[in-house]
Write a protein that holds these residues in place. Structure first.
Motif, mmCIF file in Angstrom:
data_model
loop_
_atom_site.group_PDB
_atom_site.id
_atom_site.type_symbol
_atom_site.label_atom_id
_atom_site.label_comp_id
_atom_site.label_asym_id
_atom_site.label_seq_id
_atom_site.Cartn_x
_atom_site.Cartn_y
_atom_site.Cartn_z
ATOM 1 N N UNK A 64 0.896 -1.116 -0.192
ATOM 2 C CA UNK A 64 0.076 -0.040 -0.204
ATOM 3 C C UNK A 64 0.980 1.201 -0.050
ATOM 4 N N UNK A 65 2.024 1.148 0.710
ATOM 5 C CA UNK A 65 2.635 2.493 0.764
ATOM 6 C C UNK A 65 3.695 2.802 -0.362
ATOM 7 N N UNK A 66 3.961 1.718 -0.896
ATOM 8 C CA UNK A 66 4.990 1.926 -2.127
ATOM 9 C C UNK A 66 4.129 2.482 -3.367
ATOM 10 N N UNK A 67 2.837 2.014 -3.408
ATOM 11 C CA UNK A 67 2.067 2.268 -4.649
ATOM 12 C C UNK A 67 2.036 3.835 -5.165
ATOM 13 N N UNK A 68 1.846 4.504 -4.039
ATOM 14 C CA UNK A 68 1.758 6.176 -4.506
ATOM 15 C C UNK A 68 2.964 6.543 -5.375
ATOM 16 N N UNK A 69 4.158 6.272 -4.374
ATOM 17 C CA UNK A 69 5.223 6.859 -5.216
ATOM 18 C C UNK A 69 5.659 6.103 -6.216
ATOM 19 N N UNK A 70 5.492 4.653 -6.445
ATOM 20 C CA UNK A 70 5.695 4.341 -7.639
ATOM 21 C C UNK A 70 4.861 4.857 -8.821
ATOM 22 N N UNK A 74 6.166 6.286 -12.004
ATOM 23 C CA UNK A 74 6.227 5.648 -13.609
ATOM 24 C C UNK A 74 4.501 5.259 -13.857
ATOM 25 N N UNK A 75 4.045 5.616 -14.893
ATOM 26 C CA UNK A 75 2.531 5.593 -15.198
ATOM 27 C C UNK A 75 2.067 4.108 -15.113
ATOM 28 N N UNK A 76 3.178 3.098 -15.495
ATOM 29 C CA UNK A 76 3.120 1.544 -15.562
ATOM 30 C C UNK A 76 2.275 1.033 -14.266
ATOM 31 N N UNK A 77 2.480 2.095 -13.252
ATOM 32 C CA UNK A 77 1.905 1.160 -11.947
ATOM 33 C C UNK A 77 0.620 1.784 -11.673
ATOM 34 N N UNK A 78 -0.214 2.405 -12.389
ATOM 35 C CA UNK A 78 -1.408 3.114 -12.243
ATOM 36 C C UNK A 78 -2.385 1.861 -12.104
ATOM 37 N N UNK A 79 -2.337 0.830 -12.623
ATOM 38 C CA UNK A 79 -3.417 -0.118 -12.367
ATOM 39 C C UNK A 79 -3.449 -0.565 -10.880
ATOM 40 N N UNK A 80 -2.338 -0.313 -10.123
ATOM 41 C CA UNK A 80 -2.398 -0.815 -8.705
ATOM 42 C C UNK A 80 -3.050 0.202 -7.797
ATOM 43 N N UNK A 81 -3.022 1.444 -8.283
ATOM 44 C CA UNK A 81 -3.558 2.489 -7.557
ATOM 45 C C UNK A 81 -4.945 2.440 -7.541
ATOM 46 N N UNK A 82 -5.335 2.157 -8.631
ATOM 47 C CA UNK A 82 -6.804 1.929 -9.123
ATOM 48 C C UNK A 82 -7.278 0.977 -8.035
ATOM 49 N N UNK A 83 -8.257 1.569 -7.219
ATOM 50 C CA UNK A 83 -8.754 0.915 -5.841
ATOM 51 C C UNK A 83 -7.620 0.172 -5.003
ATOM 52 N N UNK A 84 -6.829 1.144 -4.668
ATOM 53 C CA UNK A 84 -5.686 0.919 -3.579
ATOM 54 C C UNK A 84 -6.836 0.705 -2.349
ATOM 55 N N UNK A 85 -7.971 1.557 -2.224
ATOM 56 C CA UNK A 85 -8.723 1.251 -1.155
ATOM 57 C C UNK A 85 -9.265 -0.213 -0.672
ATOM 58 N N UNK A 86 -9.327 -1.019 -1.702
ATOM 59 C CA UNK A 86 -9.640 -2.374 -1.577
ATOM 60 C C UNK A 86 -8.495 -3.002 -0.646
ATOM 61 N N UNK A 87 -7.449 -2.651 -1.060
ATOM 62 C CA UNK A 87 -6.173 -3.368 -0.627
ATOM 63 C C UNK A 87 -6.278 -2.884 0.944
ATOM 64 N N UNK A 275 -10.655 12.619 -5.799
ATOM 65 C CA UNK A 275 -9.671 12.395 -4.648
ATOM 66 C C UNK A 275 -8.391 12.954 -5.015
ATOM 67 N N UNK A 276 -8.341 14.223 -5.573
ATOM 68 C CA UNK A 276 -7.241 14.844 -6.051
ATOM 69 C C UNK A 276 -6.387 14.223 -6.904
ATOM 70 N N UNK A 277 -6.796 13.331 -7.613
ATOM 71 C CA UNK A 277 -6.230 12.634 -8.686
ATOM 72 C C UNK A 277 -5.448 13.381 -9.481
ATOM 73 N N UNK A 278 -4.219 12.951 -10.488
ATOM 74 C CA UNK A 278 -3.689 13.797 -11.382
ATOM 75 C C UNK A 278 -4.205 13.822 -12.633
ATOM 76 N N UNK A 279 -5.127 14.680 -13.049
ATOM 77 C CA UNK A 279 -6.018 14.980 -14.123
ATOM 78 C C UNK A 279 -5.050 14.649 -15.634
ATOM 79 N N UNK A 290 -10.754 12.298 -18.632
ATOM 80 C CA UNK A 290 -10.913 11.030 -17.782
ATOM 81 C C UNK A 290 -9.792 11.074 -16.991
ATOM 82 N N UNK A 291 -10.086 11.259 -15.605
ATOM 83 C CA UNK A 291 -9.293 11.097 -14.491
ATOM 84 C C UNK A 291 -8.434 9.532 -14.591
ATOM 85 N N UNK A 292 -7.160 9.568 -14.405
ATOM 86 C CA UNK A 292 -6.748 8.002 -14.579
ATOM 87 C C UNK A 292 -7.018 7.117 -13.115
ATOM 88 N N UNK A 293 -7.253 7.968 -12.007
ATOM 89 C CA UNK A 293 -7.566 7.236 -10.712
ATOM 90 C C UNK A 293 -8.766 6.530 -10.866
#
Ligand code: HEM
Ligand code: FES
Lengths: 345, 67
Positions: A64-70, A74-87, A275-279, A290-293
């Motif tokens: 959970x803690x490394x997803x944000x900075x990753x 790098x945009x590659x990791x965005x799918x992990x951020x998507x729904x970090x709340x379930x994690x 949630x203040x996602x990077x548009x 469309x917001x990536x988050x």
């Protein structure tokens, strides 16, 4: 962005995300249990559960803690951020199993209320090797609980984004408490060096990723743009932008997203109303930014969400001079229509 | 020490019980006033925000009073 709330706004990716997550958690349970029975044939089921849930929650917390900075690196990791709340909620549930079993095992047998017992059964606050480490775990669990019960969008809106964000930043406090919980608890009798190495390596990974992504972000903020008359700044060339994609720029402390689409260029504020996602890291889908988050949408020329939604972003004036994009960083009131700059072909 | 913690636990418990009482009224009327998006929302939604209503009830009461 929704017309009314549902418990979980399920879609295909979310279902897959949660499925993969829980299959991973179960697979780890099986491997872990098998190993423990092999290594410690006399281990009790309670101890097994306490250890499995502790280590699972600990690993999930690191993820959970490394997803944000990753994602910032790098945009590659965005799918992990998507729904970090379930994690996050899954991590809390597993940490709660650990907390409940730990409390039962060590505090429920006496005649003192188990929660009182966590705080009073050991008061050696000055001794590291015998420190009441369970208090630290208890406080961390309270923080995870508050985060989990407020993870629905309803709370983001109704506790106010500012309070919500502040409360969810407590995850770093909780992380510190957990590091100490492990260092003053389990690692005082599991003294093998490897445990210390894992604990410290995990901490260094989390810390260094935060520092590196922070430096990168500061670099973006620092970048100075050449001034033109009338308040417009040259930000980049048309060719720096891909069709239907965005770019984030910081000018005079304004965080701006510019988009190229349909032979036009527009600029809106870069901070999503959800949630203040990077548009600016999003795409144009169905003529909307469309917001990536989580997929909130905004029309590029006026920053408004398509009806019936009501979110609005500030807009900015944009000009094209030859193949250079110029932006005026003074924000216009949210939802103001600004004619897009047309690209001459 | 033991007594202080015991008292703190009772205070917290009282606070949460107030939250449960509050939730009865909140689900009947307040929730739709505080946030109109909740009108027509599902039972699953109401269930999933319940722990939050019990814990964060003073916030919701304040918002409800302001409407
Ligand atoms: C009420 C709250 C908690 C209590 C009473 C508690 C109690 C304990 C106890 C008794 C141990 C030693 C277990 C053993 O070595 O057999 C332990 C270890 C541990 N706890 Fe907690 N804990 C709590 C909360 C947490 C939370 C929220 C986390 C979050 C990740 C956590 C993570 C860990 C870890 C990673 C270990 C070391 C695992 C191991 O035994 O190898 N604890 N805890
Ligand atoms: S932050 Fe959630 S959609 Fe933008």
């Amino acid at each position: 962005m929704s017309l009314n709330y549902t418990a979980v706004g399920w879609n295909k990716q979310k279902k897959q995300y949660v499925k993969i997550l829980w299959l991973g958690i179960l697979a780890f349970l099986i491997v872990f249990a098998a190993l423990q029975f092999l290594l410690h044939p006399n281990i009790s089921v309670e101890t097994l559960i306490i250890r499995w849930s502790a280590i699972t929650a600990f690993i999930l917390l690191h993820i959970i803690l490394v997803i944000g900075p990753l994602c910032r690196l790098n945009d590659r990791y965005l799918p992990l951020l998507y729904n970090r709340r379930h994690l996050g909620v899954s991590m809390f549930l597993i940490a709660a199993i650990h907390g409940v079993f730990g409390t039962i095992q060590f505090h429920a047998l006496g005649d003192v209320n188990p929660i009182v017992s966590i705080f009073t059964s050991n008061q050696n606050y000055l001794e590291i090797s015998n420190f009441p480490f369970q208090i630290l775990g208890f406080c961390a669990l309270i923080i995870f609980f508050l985060m989990a019960i407020s993870s629905h969008d309803f709370w983001l809106k109704n506790l106010s984004p500012k309070f919500w964000k502040a409360m969810h930043m407590l995850v770093y406090v909780a992380y510190g408490l957990i590091i100490l919980h492990v260092a003053t608890g389990a690692l005082q009798y599991e003294t093998h060096l490897i445990y210390w190495i894992i604990l410290i390596a995990g901490f260094l990974l989390v810390a260094s990723l935060h520092i590196v992504s922070g430096i990168k972000e500061r670099g973006n903020l620092r970048k100075t743009y050449q001034l033109q008359e009338e308040g417009f700044y040259e930000v980049c060339s048309l060719s720096d932008l891909e069709e239907n994609c965005g770019k984030s720029v910081f000018i005079n402390a304004e965080n701006i997203a510019i988009f190229k689409y349909n032979g036009k260029v527009s600029a809106v504020n870069n901070i999503c109303k959800h949630q203040m996602g990077p548009i600016g890291e999003g795409k144009i889908i169905d003529d909307c930014i469309t917001c990536p988050w989580h997929g909130y949408q905004y029309m590029p020329e006026n920053g408004q969400s398509p009806p019936p939604f009501k979110e609005e972003l500030s807009t900015y004036n944009v000009r094209l001079l030859k193949d250079k994009i110029w932006v005026n960083p003074s924000p216009l009131p949210e939802g103001t229509l600004v004619k897009a700059a047309k690209i001459d072909i | 020490m033991e007594q202080i913690i015991q008292i703190a636990i009772y205070l917290d418990l009282g606070y949460l019980i107030l939250g449960i009482v509050f939730s009865i009224f909140f689900y009947r009327k307040g929730i739709e006033k505080v946030d109109e998006v909740t009108i027509g929302s599902t039972r699953g939604f109401k269930l999933i925000v319940f722990p939050g209503v019990v814990v964060f009830w003073p916030f919701l009461l304040y918002k409800w009073m302001k409407t």
